[in-house]
Scaffold this motif. Structure first.
Motif, mmCIF file in Angstrom:
data_model
loop_
_atom_site.group_PDB
_atom_site.id
_atom_site.type_symbol
_atom_site.label_atom_id
_atom_site.label_comp_id
_atom_site.label_asym_id
_atom_site.label_seq_id
_atom_site.Cartn_x
_atom_site.Cartn_y
_atom_site.Cartn_z
ATOM 1 N N SER A 119 38.015 -27.499 9.010
ATOM 2 C CA SER A 119 37.581 -27.282 7.637
ATOM 3 C C SER A 119 37.456 -25.788 7.349
ATOM 4 O O SER A 119 37.476 -24.955 8.262
ATOM 5 N N ARG A 120 37.276 -25.449 6.085
ATOM 6 C CA ARG A 120 37.355 -24.042 5.688
ATOM 7 C C ARG A 120 36.286 -23.171 6.320
ATOM 8 O O ARG A 120 36.515 -21.982 6.574
ATOM 9 N N PHE A 139 41.443 -16.816 2.687
ATOM 10 C CA PHE A 139 41.494 -17.633 3.894
ATOM 11 C C PHE A 139 40.334 -18.613 3.988
ATOM 12 O O PHE A 139 40.514 -19.777 4.328
ATOM 13 N N SER A 140 39.145 -18.157 3.681
ATOM 14 C CA SER A 140 37.965 -19.007 3.857
ATOM 15 C C SER A 140 37.930 -20.169 2.871
ATOM 16 O O SER A 140 37.103 -21.073 3.016
ATOM 17 N N ALA A 141 38.812 -20.174 1.898
ATOM 18 C CA ALA A 141 38.878 -21.276 0.935
ATOM 19 C C ALA A 141 39.800 -22.396 1.405
ATOM 20 O O ALA A 141 39.822 -23.470 0.798
ATOM 21 N N TYR A 142 40.537 -22.144 2.468
ATOM 22 C CA TYR A 142 41.555 -23.088 2.916
ATOM 23 C C TYR A 142 41.175 -23.777 4.216
ATOM 24 O O TYR A 142 40.706 -23.140 5.157
ATOM 25 N N ALA A 143 41.411 -25.069 4.228
ATOM 26 C CA ALA A 143 41.417 -25.792 5.488
ATOM 27 C C ALA A 143 42.713 -25.442 6.212
ATOM 28 O O ALA A 143 43.737 -25.174 5.572
ATOM 29 N N MET A 144 42.640 -25.440 7.535
ATOM 30 C CA MET A 144 43.805 -25.045 8.322
ATOM 31 C C MET A 144 44.167 -26.140 9.320
ATOM 32 O O MET A 144 43.291 -26.855 9.816
ATOM 33 N N GLY A 145 45.429 -26.219 9.618
ATOM 34 C CA GLY A 145 45.873 -27.236 10.556
ATOM 35 C C GLY A 145 46.984 -26.750 11.458
ATOM 36 O O GLY A 145 47.634 -25.731 11.171
ATOM 37 N N TRP A 146 47.159 -27.470 12.539
ATOM 38 C CA TRP A 146 48.279 -27.246 13.458
ATOM 39 C C TRP A 146 49.090 -28.531 13.532
ATOM 40 O O TRP A 146 48.527 -29.636 13.649
ATOM 41 N N PHE A 147 50.388 -28.373 13.478
ATOM 42 C CA PHE A 147 51.329 -29.466 13.619
ATOM 43 C C PHE A 147 52.347 -29.078 14.679
ATOM 44 O O PHE A 147 52.445 -27.905 15.059
ATOM 45 N N ARG A 148 53.105 -30.041 15.158
ATOM 46 C CA ARG A 148 54.158 -29.733 16.112
ATOM 47 C C ARG A 148 55.355 -30.636 15.869
ATOM 48 O O ARG A 148 55.223 -31.723 15.326
ATOM 49 N N GLN A 149 56.501 -30.118 16.283
ATOM 50 C CA GLN A 149 57.732 -30.890 16.148
ATOM 51 C C GLN A 149 58.584 -30.686 17.384
ATOM 52 O O GLN A 149 58.997 -29.563 17.684
ATOM 53 N N ALA A 150 58.826 -31.779 18.079
ATOM 54 C CA ALA A 150 59.698 -31.759 19.248
ATOM 55 C C ALA A 150 61.116 -32.098 18.798
ATOM 56 O O ALA A 150 61.300 -32.747 17.767
#
Length: 124
Positions: free
Chosen positions: A52-53, A29-40
């Protein structure tokens, strides 16, 4: 097998708050950048926020910049999205994404891993 599992969505009145969580497994997990997206409904998936990670750098879409906070707990393999002052236009399915490249989870490419999404509905 990599899994991203979102939770925390639901029905909330306009002006309310929600905290989304995304629990990751099967990856460092700590090696990955994470994001949130959305779709309406009827819309394309759009970027919401990224981190960032190590959690040092964050990015937000303009419409959420002053109303949301992305954070992560690498000890718990979890990323969060705190959303405040919610509006009807925030109604969407919210997805968690992971990639080694922070620019990808900012929407400049397609993230390697995706969750199944959690529904957020804001009633006006």
């Amino acid at each position: 097998q990599v899994q991203l599992v979102e939770s925390g969505g639901g029905l909330v009145q306009a002006g309310g708050s929600l905290r989304l969580s995304c629990a990751a497994s099967g990856l460092m997990f700590s090696a990955y950048a994470m994001g949130w997206f959305r779709q309406a409904p009827g819309n394309e998936r759009e970027f919401v926020a990224a981190i960032s990670r190590l959690g040092v750098t964050t990015y937000y879409t303009d419409s959420m910049k002053c109303r949301s906070t992305i954070s992560r707990d690498n000890a718990k393999n979890t990323v969060y999205l705190q959303m405040n002052s919610l509006k009807a236009e925030d109604t969407a399915v919210y997805y968690c994404a992971a990639d080694l490249n922070i620019d990808v989870v900012r929407g400049r490419g397609r993230s390697r891993y995706w969750g199944q999404g959690t529904q957020v509905t804001v009633s006006s």
